[in-house]
Design a protein around this motif. Structure first.
Motif, PDB file in Angstrom:
ATOM      1  N   LEU A  46      20.530  48.116  44.851  1.00  0.00           N
ATOM      2  CA  LEU A  46      20.697  47.307  43.642  1.00  0.00           C
ATOM      3  C   LEU A  46      19.358  46.778  43.148  1.00  0.00           C
ATOM      4  O   LEU A  46      19.082  46.782  41.939  1.00  0.00           O
ATOM      5  CB  LEU A  46      21.652  46.136  43.922  1.00  0.00           C
ATOM      6  CG  LEU A  46      23.110  46.493  44.192  1.00  0.00           C
ATOM      7  CD1 LEU A  46      23.877  45.273  44.680  1.00  0.00           C
ATOM      8  CD2 LEU A  46      23.786  47.071  42.948  1.00  0.00           C
ATOM      9  N   ASP A  47      18.512  46.335  44.083  1.00  0.00           N
ATOM     10  CA  ASP A  47      17.181  45.847  43.711  1.00  0.00           C
ATOM     11  C   ASP A  47      16.351  46.968  43.084  1.00  0.00           C
ATOM     12  O   ASP A  47      15.624  46.738  42.103  1.00  0.00           O
ATOM     13  CB  ASP A  47      16.460  45.281  44.936  1.00  0.00           C
ATOM     14  CG  ASP A  47      17.028  43.946  45.391  1.00  0.00           C
ATOM     15  OD1 ASP A  47      17.681  43.264  44.576  1.00  0.00           O
ATOM     16  OD2 ASP A  47      16.820  43.586  46.576  1.00  0.00           O
ATOM     17  N   GLU A  48      16.451  48.163  43.653  1.00  0.00           N
ATOM     18  CA  GLU A  48      15.704  49.306  43.107  1.00  0.00           C
ATOM     19  C   GLU A  48      16.156  49.626  41.687  1.00  0.00           C
ATOM     20  O   GLU A  48      15.333  49.874  40.800  1.00  0.00           O
ATOM     21  CB  GLU A  48      15.904  50.534  44.006  1.00  0.00           C
ATOM     22  CG  GLU A  48      15.223  50.426  45.367  1.00  0.00           C
ATOM     23  CD  GLU A  48      15.604  51.579  46.285  1.00  0.00           C
ATOM     24  OE1 GLU A  48      16.316  52.508  45.821  1.00  0.00           O
ATOM     25  OE2 GLU A  48      15.197  51.560  47.469  1.00  0.00           O
ATOM     26  N   LYS A  87      15.569  43.344  36.002  1.00  0.00           N
ATOM     27  CA  LYS A  87      16.657  42.460  36.406  1.00  0.00           C
ATOM     28  C   LYS A  87      16.750  42.442  37.922  1.00  0.00           C
ATOM     29  O   LYS A  87      16.284  43.359  38.611  1.00  0.00           O
ATOM     30  CB  LYS A  87      17.993  42.937  35.821  1.00  0.00           C
ATOM     31  CG  LYS A  87      18.073  42.884  34.295  1.00  0.00           C
ATOM     32  CD  LYS A  87      18.103  41.453  33.776  1.00  0.00           C
ATOM     33  CE  LYS A  87      18.219  41.419  32.260  1.00  0.00           C
ATOM     34  NZ  LYS A  87      18.255  40.032  31.736  1.00  0.00           N
ATOM     35  N   SER A  88      17.370  41.416  38.457  1.00  0.00           N
ATOM     36  CA  SER A  88      17.558  41.336  39.901  1.00  0.00           C
ATOM     37  C   SER A  88      18.729  42.212  40.330  1.00  0.00           C
ATOM     38  O   SER A  88      19.562  42.624  39.514  1.00  0.00           O
ATOM     39  CB  SER A  88      17.837  39.891  40.312  1.00  0.00           C
ATOM     40  OG  SER A  88      19.114  39.479  39.831  1.00  0.00           O
ATOM     41  N   GLY A  89      18.794  42.483  41.626  1.00  0.00           N
ATOM     42  CA  GLY A  89      19.917  43.250  42.146  1.00  0.00           C
ATOM     43  C   GLY A  89      21.240  42.544  41.908  1.00  0.00           C
ATOM     44  O   GLY A  89      22.261  43.182  41.634  1.00  0.00           O
ATOM     45  N   LYS A  95      22.229  46.092  48.845  1.00  0.00           N
ATOM     46  CA  LYS A  95      21.355  45.208  48.071  1.00  0.00           C
ATOM     47  C   LYS A  95      20.011  45.870  47.785  1.00  0.00           C
ATOM     48  O   LYS A  95      19.429  45.668  46.710  1.00  0.00           O
ATOM     49  CB  LYS A  95      21.152  43.888  48.819  1.00  0.00           C
ATOM     50  CG  LYS A  95      22.392  43.017  48.873  1.00  0.00           C
ATOM     51  CD  LYS A  95      22.132  41.733  49.642  1.00  0.00           C
ATOM     52  CE  LYS A  95      23.381  40.857  49.699  1.00  0.00           C
ATOM     53  NZ  LYS A  95      23.155  39.615  50.473  1.00  0.00           N
ATOM     54  N   GLU A  96      19.538  46.669  48.728  1.00  0.00           N
ATOM     55  CA  GLU A  96      18.264  47.372  48.531  1.00  0.00           C
ATOM     56  C   GLU A  96      18.359  48.320  47.338  1.00  0.00           C
ATOM     57  O   GLU A  96      17.456  48.378  46.500  1.00  0.00           O
ATOM     58  CB  GLU A  96      17.887  48.148  49.793  1.00  0.00           C
ATOM     59  CG  GLU A  96      17.432  47.275  50.941  1.00  0.00           C
ATOM     60  CD  GLU A  96      17.065  48.094  52.173  1.00  0.00           C
ATOM     61  OE1 GLU A  96      17.001  49.346  52.053  1.00  0.00           O
ATOM     62  OE2 GLU A  96      16.844  47.494  53.246  1.00  0.00           O
ATOM     63  N   SER A 111      20.586  32.922  35.809  1.00  0.00           N
ATOM     64  CA  SER A 111      20.440  34.352  36.063  1.00  0.00           C
ATOM     65  C   SER A 111      21.791  35.068  35.993  1.00  0.00           C
ATOM     66  O   SER A 111      21.904  36.163  35.428  1.00  0.00           O
ATOM     67  CB  SER A 111      19.800  34.563  37.436  1.00  0.00           C
ATOM     68  OG  SER A 111      19.713  35.933  37.757  1.00  0.00           O
ATOM     69  N   GLY A 159      17.534  47.559  39.645  1.00  0.00           N
ATOM     70  CA  GLY A 159      17.168  46.439  38.788  1.00  0.00           C
ATOM     71  C   GLY A 159      15.738  46.496  38.289  1.00  0.00           C
ATOM     72  O   GLY A 159      15.444  45.998  37.194  1.00  0.00           O
ATOM     73  N   GLU A 160      14.840  47.122  39.054  1.00  0.00           N
ATOM     74  CA  GLU A 160      13.433  47.173  38.660  1.00  0.00           C
ATOM     75  C   GLU A 160      13.231  47.818  37.298  1.00  0.00           C
ATOM     76  O   GLU A 160      12.423  47.358  36.494  1.00  0.00           O
ATOM     77  CB  GLU A 160      12.622  47.924  39.727  1.00  0.00           C
ATOM     78  CG  GLU A 160      12.460  47.144  41.026  1.00  0.00           C
ATOM     79  CD  GLU A 160      11.716  47.939  42.084  1.00  0.00           C
ATOM     80  OE1 GLU A 160      11.242  49.056  41.759  1.00  0.00           O
ATOM     81  OE2 GLU A 160      11.614  47.449  43.226  1.00  0.00           O
TER      82      GLU A 160
END
Length: 268
Positions: free
Chosen positions: A210-212, A219-221, A207-208, A248, A214-215
Motif C-alpha cells: 500500500l505504501d509503494e 498519498k500514504s498507504g 502495508k508495504e 489524512s 501510495g508513492e
C-alpha cells in the motif's frame, strides 16, 4: 466529500468517523467517560459530517451534546446509531421504542439519519418485532434510513422474509485481513450498501505494498486503502484521536486509483 445514494434515495457520506472510544479515559473502549470529547470537535472542524455512534458505546449523550452545540447545522450532519440485541432493548416493541426515543433525546434531535440493529437477533420473533418498530419510526420520518450491522447472508434472509422496508446498509468488518468478499457480493446483489468498520486493518506485508502504491499518488498507504474501499462503493468509518490522521483520512478525493492498482490491492 463524495456521497452514495442508499436504496431509499437518501445520500450518505462515503467517509464518516467512528466514536466508540471518544470521550473516554485513555481512549479505551471500556473506560470511564470524561465530560469532554475533543476528538469529535476536531473531526467536525476538519469537515466530518457522518458520525457513527451506538447505544453500547455509552457516550451517545456526550456525542449528542457536542453535535448540538456545534456550529454545524443539523441538516448537514448524518447521525448513525445502533440498537443492541440485548433483552433490555428488544424484549418487546415498547422496549425498542424506548431505546429509540432515548437516542433521539441523547442527540437532541427529532430524527436520526440511520438506525441499525447492532448485532443479529437469534430469536426470530424478537427480530421481527424490532424491525417492525424500526419501520414504524421510519414511516413516521423519525428515521431517515434503517439498516443492520454484523449481519451475515442467512441473517439477511431471515429479515427479508418479513421486512416491508429493505435494510439500507449492512455495517460489517471489511479490510484486507477480513475482506468479506462473499458477503459483499450478496449486498451488491441485494442493493444494500456496505459500511466498513475496522477499514484500516492490514498485515505488515500488505502495508508495504500500500505504501509503494501510495508513492505514485503522493498519498500514504492508509489513504490508498481507504480510497480502495470508497472507489468500489464501500462506505468507510475510520476513527482516530489524532487531528493529523483525521485530516489524512478525509483527504481522499483528489486522486483516483488505477484499475491496475485496484486489482493489486484486491489480490493482497
Amino acid at each position: 466529500m463524495e456521497y452514495i445514494t442508499l436504496n431509499n434515495g437518501l445520500e450518505m457520506p462515503m467517509v464518516g468517523t467512528g466514536t466508540n472510544t471518544y470521550g473516554k479515559e485513555n481512549h479505551e473502549y471500556n473506560a470511564a467517560l470524561t465530560n469532554e470529547i475533543p476528538e469529535l470537535l476536531s473531526a467536525l472542524e476538519l469537515g466530518y459530517r457522518s458520525i457513527d455512534a451506538a447505544i453500547i458505546y455509552r457516550n451517545e449523550e456526550l456525542v449528542g451534546r457536542v453535535l448540538a452545540e456545534s456550529t454545524v447545522p443539523r441538516e448537514e450532519l448524518f447521525i448513525t446509531t445502533k440498537v443492541p440485541g440485548d433483552e433490555e432493548y428488544i424484549s418487546s416493541k415498547e422496549a425498542t421504542r424506548a431505546a429509540i426515543d432515548n437516542s433521539l433525546k441523547n442527540f437532541q434531535t427529532d430524527y436520526l439519519d440511520l438506525l441499525l440493529i447492532h448485532f443479529p437477533i437469534d430469536d426470530k420473533g424478537q427480530l421481527q418485532n424490532t424491525w417492525e418498530v424500526f419501520e414504524e419510526y421510519y414511516e413516521a420520518g423519525k428515521l431517515k434510513a434503517i439498516g443492520v450491522s454484523n449481519f451475515g447472508k442467512h441473517h439477511l434472509e431471515e429479515l427479508n422474509a418479513f421486512a416491508k422496508v429493505k435494510p439500507a446498509v449492512n455495517q460489517i468488518q471489511i479490510n484486507l485481513t477480513e475482506p468479506n468478499k462473499d458477503l459483499l457480493a450478496v449486498l451488491k446483489e441485494e442493493g444494500i450498501a456496505p459500511v466498513a468498520w475496522g477499514p484500516m486493518k492490514a498485515e505488515a506485508h500488505q502495508k508495504e505494498v500500500l505504501d509503494e502504491i501510495g508513492e505514485s499518488y503522493k498519498k500514504s498507504g492508509a489513504q490508498v486503502l481507504l480510497k480502495y474501499q470508497i472507489q468500489r462503493g464501500v462506505i468507510v468509518i475510520p476513527k482516530s484521536h489524532n487531528r493529523e490522521n483525521q485530516a489524512s483520512n478525509l483527504d481522499l478525493f483528489d486522486f483516483v486509483l488505477s484499475a491496475e492498482d485496484m486489482k493489486k490491492i484486491e489480490n493482497l
